[in-house]
Enzyme design. Sequence first.
Site, short mmCIF file in Angstrom:
data_model
loop_
_atom_site.label_atom_id
_atom_site.label_comp_id
_atom_site.label_asym_id
_atom_site.label_seq_id
_atom_site.Cartn_x
_atom_site.Cartn_y
_atom_site.Cartn_z
CB ALA A 18 1.12 -7.82 7.94
CB CYS A 25 1.39 2.64 5.08
SG CYS A 25 0.34 3.75 4.15
CB ALA A 26 5.36 1.59 8.77
CE1 TYR A 78 -1.82 -5.92 10.92
CE2 TYR A 78 -4.04 -6.48 10.24
CZ TYR A 78 -2.92 -5.70 10.11
OH TYR A 78 -2.90 -4.68 9.18
CB VAL A 131 -0.95 0.00 1.22
CG1 VAL A 131 -1.71 1.32 1.31
CG2 VAL A 131 -1.95 -1.16 1.11
#
Length: 312
Positions: A74, A70-71, A139, A13
Amino acid sequence: MKNVLLTGASGFVGGKLLLRFLADGFHVLVPVRKTLTAYPASIQKKIDFEFSSESDWSGLVNSQNVVVHCAGRAHDQHESGNPLLGLLRVNVDATLALARHAAAAGVQRFIFISSIGVNGNINTRPFRDDDQPSPVGYYCQSKWAAEQGLWMIQQETNMEVVVIRPPLVYGPDAPGNFGNLVRWVEKGIPLPLGAIHNKRSLVGIDNLVDLVVRCIDHPAAANQVFLAGDGEDLSTTELLRGVGEAMGKPARLIPVPASMLQFGATLLGKKAMAQRLLGSLQVDISKTCELLDWKPPYKVQDGLKRCFVRSN
């Protein structure tokens, strides 16, 4: 012109966002550990700290108007025997450290890319932004914890916060579940998924990027949670057929009843995988569209085609 600090530019992304920011003429600063050879060195700044509550972002946020974060980590990776530890350190502690430094430096707006998993992982009606969160798994729990921390910082400092929760993001070379679907179709593997009648919301990477850009300076975006999506929902069967059509290689689908697949997955200990393939997860993006005067620029059919169009 907005000065934007973008984290996670090496990811799927973040990388697509960086290309759009550069194309739109934004002044972008990208923190990196290793130089990204595909992008101008002038916009990159090396960092040598690990993501944690001690992360020192102060030298990066000065003179920035907007932070787009965005970091993150995941996957539920084990650290010291605790699968939650690394996720909390990166997705929560480092996020809030960045936000605090940004607020202290006078950053006007902090845009956080969260996950629809904060709402839950299955539904019988489309999720709304104001639904009671029900994150499943470490997550999604870490994303929800980060959101809560950001709202506390917003109240204390008045820095504007925007939270975007996307469902499954697809696009060229997308990782994760969509990448797996593409590989299955590409290899011509017969799949027992020809009679699945669920409904799942997706968001094409170009639609998600367009939404983030709209949130950069739209006045109505301040201090809001937005759900992202293409505005069209597909069954797993329809998605696989769409991928095959876009690829020019028909999906080989065998019509096996979903109840039989669910039973088999339970026996094999694959309930989570079965839920992603057989269950429904829809999002209501009406608030996103109405408040921001926005609509997804690409339909699902066009977005899937763009997955397999390579520029020369």
